[in-house]
Design a protein around this motif. Structure first.
Motif, PDB file in Angstrom:
ATOM      1  N   MET A   1       0.813  -1.187   0.000  1.00 19.96           N
ATOM      2  CA  MET A   1       0.000   0.000   0.000  1.00 19.96           C
ATOM      3  C   MET A   1       0.864   1.261   0.000  1.00 19.96           C
ATOM      4  O   MET A   1       0.494   2.252  -0.594  1.00 19.96           O
ATOM      5  CB  MET A   1      -0.948  -0.005   1.191  1.00 19.96           C
ATOM      6  CG  MET A   1      -1.930   1.125   1.109  1.00 19.96           C
ATOM      7  SD  MET A   1      -3.334   1.086   2.216  1.00 19.96           S
ATOM      8  CE  MET A   1      -4.243  -0.298   1.627  1.00 19.96           C
ATOM      9  N   LEU A   2       2.025   1.196   0.660  1.00 20.42           N
ATOM     10  CA  LEU A   2       2.934   2.344   0.634  1.00 20.42           C
ATOM     11  C   LEU A   2       3.408   2.652  -0.777  1.00 20.42           C
ATOM     12  O   LEU A   2       3.492   3.815  -1.168  1.00 20.42           O
ATOM     13  CB  LEU A   2       4.142   2.096   1.542  1.00 20.42           C
ATOM     14  CG  LEU A   2       3.943   2.328   3.033  1.00 20.42           C
ATOM     15  CD1 LEU A   2       5.171   1.869   3.800  1.00 20.42           C
ATOM     16  CD2 LEU A   2       3.632   3.773   3.324  1.00 20.42           C
ATOM     17  N   LEU A   5       0.623   4.387  -2.661  1.00 20.83           N
ATOM     18  CA  LEU A   5       0.506   5.777  -2.243  1.00 20.83           C
ATOM     19  C   LEU A   5       1.648   6.615  -2.811  1.00 20.83           C
ATOM     20  O   LEU A   5       1.423   7.715  -3.339  1.00 20.83           O
ATOM     21  CB  LEU A   5       0.479   5.866  -0.723  1.00 20.83           C
ATOM     22  CG  LEU A   5       0.483   7.266  -0.124  1.00 20.83           C
ATOM     23  CD1 LEU A   5      -0.626   8.133  -0.689  1.00 20.83           C
ATOM     24  CD2 LEU A   5       0.392   7.176   1.389  1.00 20.83           C
ATOM     25  N   ARG A   6       2.858   6.111  -2.726  1.00 18.80           N
ATOM     26  CA  ARG A   6       4.019   6.840  -3.270  1.00 18.80           C
ATOM     27  C   ARG A   6       3.839   7.095  -4.765  1.00 18.80           C
ATOM     28  O   ARG A   6       4.052   8.202  -5.252  1.00 18.80           O
ATOM     29  CB  ARG A   6       5.305   6.044  -3.020  1.00 18.80           C
ATOM     30  CG  ARG A   6       6.562   6.782  -3.465  1.00 18.80           C
ATOM     31  CD  ARG A   6       7.748   5.870  -3.548  1.00 18.80           C
ATOM     32  NE  ARG A   6       7.491   4.865  -4.565  1.00 18.80           N
ATOM     33  CZ  ARG A   6       7.754   3.566  -4.434  1.00 18.80           C
ATOM     34  NH1 ARG A   6       8.304   3.107  -3.329  1.00 18.80           N
ATOM     35  NH2 ARG A   6       7.482   2.716  -5.396  1.00 18.80           N
ATOM     36  N   ASP A   7       3.399   6.073  -5.500  1.00 22.80           N
ATOM     37  CA  ASP A   7       3.185   6.225  -6.935  1.00 22.80           C
ATOM     38  C   ASP A   7       2.081   7.234  -7.231  1.00 22.80           C
ATOM     39  O   ASP A   7       2.186   8.028  -8.169  1.00 22.80           O
ATOM     40  CB  ASP A   7       2.856   4.874  -7.574  1.00 22.80           C
ATOM     41  CG  ASP A   7       4.038   3.918  -7.549  1.00 22.80           C
ATOM     42  OD1 ASP A   7       5.184   4.369  -7.319  1.00 22.80           O
ATOM     43  OD2 ASP A   7       3.807   2.707  -7.735  1.00 22.80           O
ATOM     44  N   LEU A  35       1.160   8.226   5.200  1.00 26.59           N
ATOM     45  CA  LEU A  35       1.844   9.435   4.745  1.00 26.59           C
ATOM     46  C   LEU A  35       3.011   9.793   5.648  1.00 26.59           C
ATOM     47  O   LEU A  35       4.074  10.202   5.166  1.00 26.59           O
ATOM     48  CB  LEU A  35       0.857  10.596   4.668  1.00 26.59           C
ATOM     49  CG  LEU A  35      -0.101  10.532   3.491  1.00 26.59           C
ATOM     50  CD1 LEU A  35      -1.315  11.416   3.755  1.00 26.59           C
ATOM     51  CD2 LEU A  35       0.603  10.914   2.204  1.00 26.59           C
ATOM     52  N   GLU A  36       2.824   9.639   6.943  1.00 22.73           N
ATOM     53  CA  GLU A  36       3.905   9.950   7.871  1.00 22.73           C
ATOM     54  C   GLU A  36       5.112   9.038   7.646  1.00 22.73           C
ATOM     55  O   GLU A  36       6.254   9.470   7.788  1.00 22.73           O
ATOM     56  CB  GLU A  36       3.421   9.898   9.314  1.00 22.73           C
ATOM     57  CG  GLU A  36       2.458  11.014   9.667  1.00 22.73           C
ATOM     58  CD  GLU A  36       2.999  12.414   9.343  1.00 22.73           C
ATOM     59  OE1 GLU A  36       4.178  12.696   9.640  1.00 22.73           O
ATOM     60  OE2 GLU A  36       2.233  13.218   8.794  1.00 22.73           O
ATOM     61  N   VAL A  37       4.866   7.784   7.286  1.00 18.94           N
ATOM     62  CA  VAL A  37       5.972   6.874   6.963  1.00 18.94           C
ATOM     63  C   VAL A  37       6.721   7.395   5.739  1.00 18.94           C
ATOM     64  O   VAL A  37       7.957   7.459   5.728  1.00 18.94           O
ATOM     65  CB  VAL A  37       5.458   5.436   6.718  1.00 18.94           C
ATOM     66  CG1 VAL A  37       6.552   4.551   6.140  1.00 18.94           C
ATOM     67  CG2 VAL A  37       4.909   4.837   8.002  1.00 18.94           C
ATOM     68  N   ASP A  43      10.247  10.236   1.066  1.00 20.35           N
ATOM     69  CA  ASP A  43       9.576  10.033  -0.218  1.00 20.35           C
ATOM     70  C   ASP A  43       8.478  11.057  -0.480  1.00 20.35           C
ATOM     71  O   ASP A  43       8.019  11.200  -1.612  1.00 20.35           O
ATOM     72  CB  ASP A  43       8.951   8.631  -0.288  1.00 20.35           C
ATOM     73  CG  ASP A  43       9.996   7.534  -0.318  1.00 20.35           C
ATOM     74  OD1 ASP A  43      11.089   7.768  -0.883  1.00 20.35           O
ATOM     75  OD2 ASP A  43       9.726   6.442   0.214  1.00 20.35           O
ATOM     76  N   ALA A  44       8.019  11.745   0.563  1.00 15.36           N
ATOM     77  CA  ALA A  44       6.925  12.708   0.423  1.00 15.36           C
ATOM     78  C   ALA A  44       7.198  13.916   1.304  1.00 15.36           C
ATOM     79  O   ALA A  44       7.981  13.852   2.250  1.00 15.36           O
ATOM     80  CB  ALA A  44       5.599  12.057   0.813  1.00 15.36           C
TER      81      ALA A  44
END
Length: 78
Positions: A1-2, A5-7, A35-37, A43-44
């Motif tokens: 899922m990360l 989200l990143r993509d 998002l916090e990760v 990455d964000a």
């Protein structure tokens, strides 16, 4: 899922937490944790919404209560 989200952040304009939660079909609290990760890993980026707001002539007075919102976007590689 990360990775999903990143993509998504890499392919879209800056997004609010509610937009991201809707896109992933998850609760906002879960999206915020993901998002916090990504922010912690670099990455964000999390930015104040007012830095993207064109309202109020760019002089945020807080009258619209948007200063408490955040915008998330992918960190661009340099």
């Amino acid at each position: 899922m990360l990775a999903n989200l990143r993509d998504h952040l890499r392919q879209s304009r800056p997004c609010t937490l509610s937009e991201i939660a809707a896109h992933l079909d998850i609760e906002p609290g879960t999206a915020e944790g993901l998002l916090e990760v990504l922010v912690h890993r670099g990455d964000a980026l999390r930015e104040p919404f007012t830095s993207h707001c064109g309202g109020c002539g760019g002089a945020c007075s807080g009258a619209c209560d948007l200063q408490s919102l955040a915008i998330y976007r992918a960190r661009r590689e340099t």
